[in-house]
Motif scaffolding. Structure first.
Motif, PDB file in Angstrom:
ATOM      1  N   ALA A  28     -59.600 -58.074  12.145  1.00 37.63           N
ATOM      2  CA  ALA A  28     -58.315 -57.841  11.490  1.00 37.63           C
ATOM      3  C   ALA A  28     -57.213 -57.456  12.464  1.00 37.63           C
ATOM      4  O   ALA A  28     -56.034 -57.737  12.202  1.00 37.63           O
ATOM      5  CB  ALA A  28     -58.463 -56.736  10.434  1.00 37.63           C
ATOM      6  N   MET A  29     -57.559 -56.827  13.558  1.00 39.12           N
ATOM      7  CA  MET A  29     -56.543 -56.256  14.440  1.00 39.12           C
ATOM      8  C   MET A  29     -55.465 -57.256  14.877  1.00 39.12           C
ATOM      9  O   MET A  29     -54.274 -56.937  14.819  1.00 39.12           O
ATOM     10  CB  MET A  29     -57.205 -55.577  15.638  1.00 39.12           C
ATOM     11  CG  MET A  29     -57.870 -54.252  15.263  1.00 39.12           C
ATOM     12  SD  MET A  29     -58.885 -53.528  16.579  1.00 39.12           S
ATOM     13  CE  MET A  29     -57.627 -53.022  17.748  1.00 39.12           C
ATOM     14  N   PRO A  30     -55.819 -58.472  15.286  1.00 36.48           N
ATOM     15  CA  PRO A  30     -54.754 -59.405  15.700  1.00 36.48           C
ATOM     16  C   PRO A  30     -53.873 -59.874  14.544  1.00 36.48           C
ATOM     17  O   PRO A  30     -52.762 -60.355  14.774  1.00 36.48           O
ATOM     18  CB  PRO A  30     -55.544 -60.585  16.288  1.00 36.48           C
ATOM     19  CG  PRO A  30     -56.922 -60.097  16.517  1.00 36.48           C
ATOM     20  CD  PRO A  30     -57.154 -59.044  15.495  1.00 36.48           C
ATOM     21  N   LEU A  31     -54.371 -59.744  13.303  1.00 37.84           N
ATOM     22  CA  LEU A  31     -53.652 -60.259  12.141  1.00 37.84           C
ATOM     23  C   LEU A  31     -52.848 -59.197  11.410  1.00 37.84           C
ATOM     24  O   LEU A  31     -52.025 -59.527  10.549  1.00 37.84           O
ATOM     25  CB  LEU A  31     -54.639 -60.897  11.161  1.00 37.84           C
ATOM     26  CG  LEU A  31     -55.329 -62.175  11.649  1.00 37.84           C
ATOM     27  CD1 LEU A  31     -56.450 -62.556  10.700  1.00 37.84           C
ATOM     28  CD2 LEU A  31     -54.333 -63.309  11.773  1.00 37.84           C
ATOM     29  N   LEU A  32     -53.094 -57.927  11.719  1.00 37.88           N
ATOM     30  CA  LEU A  32     -52.384 -56.861  11.030  1.00 37.88           C
ATOM     31  C   LEU A  32     -50.926 -56.821  11.480  1.00 37.88           C
ATOM     32  O   LEU A  32     -50.625 -56.795  12.670  1.00 37.88           O
ATOM     33  CB  LEU A  32     -53.049 -55.514  11.300  1.00 37.88           C
ATOM     34  CG  LEU A  32     -54.281 -55.212  10.446  1.00 37.88           C
ATOM     35  CD1 LEU A  32     -55.114 -54.113  11.084  1.00 37.88           C
ATOM     36  CD2 LEU A  32     -53.867 -54.814   9.030  1.00 37.88           C
ATOM     37  N   LEU A  79     -54.009 -49.006  17.964  1.00 36.35           N
ATOM     38  CA  LEU A  79     -53.155 -49.576  16.928  1.00 36.35           C
ATOM     39  C   LEU A  79     -51.766 -48.952  16.848  1.00 36.35           C
ATOM     40  O   LEU A  79     -50.798 -49.622  16.473  1.00 36.35           O
ATOM     41  CB  LEU A  79     -53.838 -49.426  15.565  1.00 36.35           C
ATOM     42  CG  LEU A  79     -55.128 -50.223  15.364  1.00 36.35           C
ATOM     43  CD1 LEU A  79     -55.787 -49.839  14.044  1.00 36.35           C
ATOM     44  CD2 LEU A  79     -54.867 -51.717  15.413  1.00 36.35           C
ATOM     45  N   SER A  80     -51.657 -47.678  17.181  1.00 35.13           N
ATOM     46  CA  SER A  80     -50.382 -46.979  17.014  1.00 35.13           C
ATOM     47  C   SER A  80     -49.219 -47.624  17.764  1.00 35.13           C
ATOM     48  O   SER A  80     -48.103 -47.697  17.219  1.00 35.13           O
ATOM     49  CB  SER A  80     -50.525 -45.514  17.421  1.00 35.13           C
ATOM     50  OG  SER A  80     -51.379 -44.827  16.515  1.00 35.13           O
ATOM     51  N   PRO A  81     -49.414 -48.117  18.997  1.00 30.07           N
ATOM     52  CA  PRO A  81     -48.279 -48.759  19.667  1.00 30.07           C
ATOM     53  C   PRO A  81     -47.729 -49.965  18.931  1.00 30.07           C
ATOM     54  O   PRO A  81     -46.579 -50.362  19.144  1.00 30.07           O
ATOM     55  CB  PRO A  81     -48.866 -49.153  21.032  1.00 30.07           C
ATOM     56  CG  PRO A  81     -49.986 -48.194  21.265  1.00 30.07           C
ATOM     57  CD  PRO A  81     -50.568 -47.971  19.899  1.00 30.07           C
TER      58      PRO A  81
END
Length: 246
Positions: A125-129, A171-173
């Motif tokens: 999911a990370m690249p798509l969030l 994720l925060s950045p």
């Protein structure tokens, strides 16, 4: 309550008690849904029970222990919606077993679903969030205090808590948040056995003198997924009626 209009939410294990309630609530709040589950017939029956029309609902058969299947479900969400805004990791396995009789295969199966499955979903999911997005991982009271005859389950949930806090730094950045909910005894099919065996004692030990409902957990997940929690990340919200207070 909260406004999720136009948001895209992917939920794993979507026919389970808490994920099902979460999907139903998200739908009522205006979110598009991508629902994955190991049982395609159950997920289609669930979707059929929801109101027809917008927002859109996509489904996929996914075994969360299989990273290729998780990756394909996220890729489908990317193709259809251009990305996602919310990930809820609801797939879980809760098997009663003492450590002394636990085989290596028993241990690995529980970890594969409850820990590897979370990792696979979050990684995919990370690249798509999108910016402003949110991951909500479903942990458990067991991850904080242990659980009789569920050591492998408790170990997974404790690891999910630490994993989620670690995600925050990556994720925060990008303006994306990651949090956990830790339900206590919630009245779902997964907890029927423990309620039958020890329900009276558990209710007596709970200050609110009752079990929780999936809908009560879903409302907290919706808060964490929404802009109302825009500055909340790396946190865990306990939902247990006071049975465990950290």
């Amino acid at each position: 309550m909260f406004d999720l209009t136009g948001k895209v939410a992917l939920i794993t294990g979507a026919t389970g008690g808490i994920p099902r309630a979460t999907a139903t609530l998200f739908r009522s709040l205006g979110a598009h849904l991508v629902l994955t589950d190991l049982d395609p017939a159950a997920i289609e029956a669930f979707v059929a029970s929801l109101p027809a029309g917008e927002p859109r609902i996509l489904t996929a058969r996914v075994d969360v222990t299989r990273p290729d299947q998780v990756d394909e479900a996220l890729a489908m969400a990317g193709r259809e919606f251009g990305g996602i805004d919310i990930l809820v990791t609801g797939a879980g396995l809760y098997v009663e077993q003492e450590v002394a009789t636990m085989t290596d295969a028993d241990w690995r199966q529980t970890l594969a679903v409850n820990l590897d499955g979370v990792f696979h979903a979050c990684r995919a999911a990370m690249p798509l969030l999108r910016k402003g997005g949110s991951i909500v991982n479903i942990a458990s009271m067991a991850g904080h205090r242990g659980s009789v005859r569920h050591a492998h389950y408790a170990a997974c949930k404790a690891a999910v808590l630490a994993f989620t806090r670690s995600l925050v730094h990556e994720l925060s950045p990008r303006g994306i948040r990651a949090n956990c909910v830790s339900p206590g005894i919630i009245a779902t099919p997964m907890t029927e056995a423990i309620m039958a065996q020890n329900g009276t004692a558990l209710i007596a030990a709970t200050p609110m003198r009752r079990f929780g409902t999936p809908e009560e957990v879903a409302s907290v997940i919706a808060f964490l997924a929404s802009d109302a929690a825009a500055f909340v990340t790396g946190e865990t919200i306990h939902i247990n009626g006071g049975l465990y207070m950290d």
